[in-house]
Enzyme design. Structure first.
Site, short mmCIF file in Angstrom:
data_model
loop_
_atom_site.label_atom_id
_atom_site.label_comp_id
_atom_site.label_asym_id
_atom_site.label_seq_id
_atom_site.Cartn_x
_atom_site.Cartn_y
_atom_site.Cartn_z
N SER A 81 23.05 19.97 -4.60
CA SER A 81 21.65 19.71 -4.23
C SER A 81 21.55 18.30 -3.67
O SER A 81 21.96 17.34 -4.33
CB SER A 81 20.73 19.80 -5.45
OG SER A 81 20.80 21.08 -6.04
N ARG A 87 18.20 14.71 -14.25
CA ARG A 87 19.13 14.07 -13.30
C ARG A 87 19.05 12.54 -13.40
O ARG A 87 19.08 11.82 -12.40
CB ARG A 87 18.84 14.49 -11.84
CG ARG A 87 19.05 15.97 -11.57
CD ARG A 87 20.53 16.35 -11.72
NE ARG A 87 20.80 17.69 -11.24
CZ ARG A 87 20.64 18.80 -11.94
NH1 ARG A 87 20.21 18.76 -13.18
NH2 ARG A 87 20.93 19.98 -11.41
N GLU A 127 19.03 13.19 -4.58
CA GLU A 127 19.81 13.24 -5.81
C GLU A 127 21.17 12.59 -5.59
O GLU A 127 21.75 11.95 -6.45
CB GLU A 127 19.99 14.70 -6.26
CG GLU A 127 20.60 14.82 -7.63
CD GLU A 127 21.49 16.04 -7.79
OE1 GLU A 127 22.68 15.95 -7.40
OE2 GLU A 127 21.01 17.05 -8.31
#
Ligand code: FAD
Ligand code: EPU
Length: 338
Positions: A238, A164, A334
């Site tokens: 998420s 990520r 995130e």
């Protein structure tokens, strides 16, 4: 006519569906639009936010500056032996791109089916799901440097992809607008079914020789069963990353919590399932005012209708604090907070 608009509501442009506005807003459909826009004197004075599908953002306040929505279309390909280099405009909807590839028999992105957002945003956080990350198929991207107007081609090594993560979230944050991305795909399918849930669903469907279309369909079904559809329940997927921790800290955690869900990570580190940590703190499916976590996936924060960005953010703070107190692990967001 100028493409620059003033005082625009950003609510339709973020999948959390929270209210916010921007001082200026412009949608660009090609590079000429983009160049023209960035050459305007008033634009040069603004702070800027580049927007794709708004599916990885949380607005906690109005944006005092210019939001540029990148809607550059187009998909083309060239053959390279058994491989094929497919190039898509930054504004192409990611799942339309996946469907195009699956439909043409170009293997490599089928495990990334149904991820919301645009092609242009895909390298930013190196999107990933079901055993595949963007970096596994990335070839290059073209980006426009905001301050100089130069075009630059970024190849694999330039992007410094991680979990990520990429150069575009770090040292080059906010400096480039990606206009097109190229992918190296294969006409010879290399099916990736290592993710347990894919195997289980294939078995359930009695498929033992899956095609890329089968994998795409199975991944889509798994996602729909777990994740809320942003068109009905606002969310950005998420909310936190899965924490990647040192072995020494992991040894302490597993001694106290033998059931902790974990996976091996590069450099002898261990990745923990943040959804498990959050669920163990009693947050799964919890509703707090207008926000909460999703009933089937505690890692996803949701807007039950009238949440403000600040409300969602405050709830995420409470989760971080509670998980830290219980496990000694600090969750990292995130989602991009604005
Ligand atoms: P935006 O939210 O518009 O922008 C995200 C960031 O990229 C911002 O910092 C923005 O400034 C920057 N950006 C966007 N476009 C450009 C551009 N052209 N040039 C430069 N910078 C740009 N992500 C995963 O990795 N895996 C998943 O499985 C996954 N599942 C999801 C499920 C749901 C239900 C939702 C809502 C989200 C999910 N996400 C997932 C997160 C999201 O889909 C990805 O991060 C996606 O890449 C965001 O694309 P976007 O176009 O919406 O980006
Ligand atoms: N789990 C729980 N409770 C929960 C959620 C998860 O105990 O409420 C545990 C379960 O043991 C489950 C495990 O965590 O088996 C993993 O859950 P899941 O397969 O749903 O994946 P994840 O680790 O929670 C990651 C990505 C997703 C991606 C999926 C599938 C991150 C931050 N998230 O989620 O990406 O779709 O894997 O590969 O890495 C996103 O980035 O927005 C996103 C949705």
């Amino acid at each position: 006519m100028s493409i620059l608009q003033e005082n625009i509501s950003l609510k339709p442009y973020n999948t959390f569906g929270v209210a916010a506005s921007s001082t200026f807003f412009a949608e660009v459909f090609n590079e000429a639009d983009l160049k023209g826009l960035l050459s305007m004197a008033i634009v040069k004075e603004q702070q800027m936010l580049v927007l794709g599908g708004g599916s990885n953002l949380l607005f906690t306040r109005d944006f005092d500056g210019l939001v540029i929505k990148v809607s550059i279309p187009g998909i083309s390909f060239v053959d390279a032996g058994d491989d094929v280099i497919v190039t898509a405009g930054a504004g192409v909807v990611w799942n339309d791109f996946v469907n195009y590839c699956v439909g043409n028999g170009f293997a490599g992105v089928e495990n990334l089916s149904l991820i919301p957002g645009t092609v242009g945003a895909s390298p930013i956080q190196n999107i990933g799901a079901y055993g595949v990350e963007l970096k596994d198929v990335f070839y290059s991207c073209v980006a426009y440097e905001i301050t100089t107007g130069n075009h630059q081609v970024f190849e694999f090594d330039d992007c410094k992809f991680g979990y990520r993560d990429s150069v575009f979230k770090n040292e080059l944050k906010g400096r480039y607008i990606i206009t097109a991305v190229s992918f190296k795909l294969s006409r010879k399918a290399k099916i990736n079914t290592q993710y347990g849930a894919i195997q289980a669903e294939l078995l359930n469907r009695n498929i033992d020789q899956p095609t890329i279309a089968d994998v795409s369909s199975v991944v889509a079904a798994i996602r729909v069963s777990k994740l809320p559809d942003p068109s009905t329940i606002g969310n950005a997927g998420s909310f936190f990353k899965n924490p990647v921790i040192e072995k020494s800290l992991f040894d302490e955690v597993i001694e106290k919590f033998p059931d902790v869900v974990h996976y091996p990570a590069p450099n002898d580190k261990i990745k923990l399932a943040a959804g498990w940590l959050i669920e163990q703190c009693g947050f799964k499916g919890k509703v707090v005012g207008n926000t909460g976590t999703w009933k089937n996936q505690a890692l996803v924060l949701v807007n039950h209708g009238a949440a403000t960005g600040q409300e969602v953010y405050a709830f995420s703070e409470e989760i971080i604090k509670t998980v830290y107190i219980k496990f000694g692990i600090m969750l990292e967001r995130e989602v991009n907070i604005l």
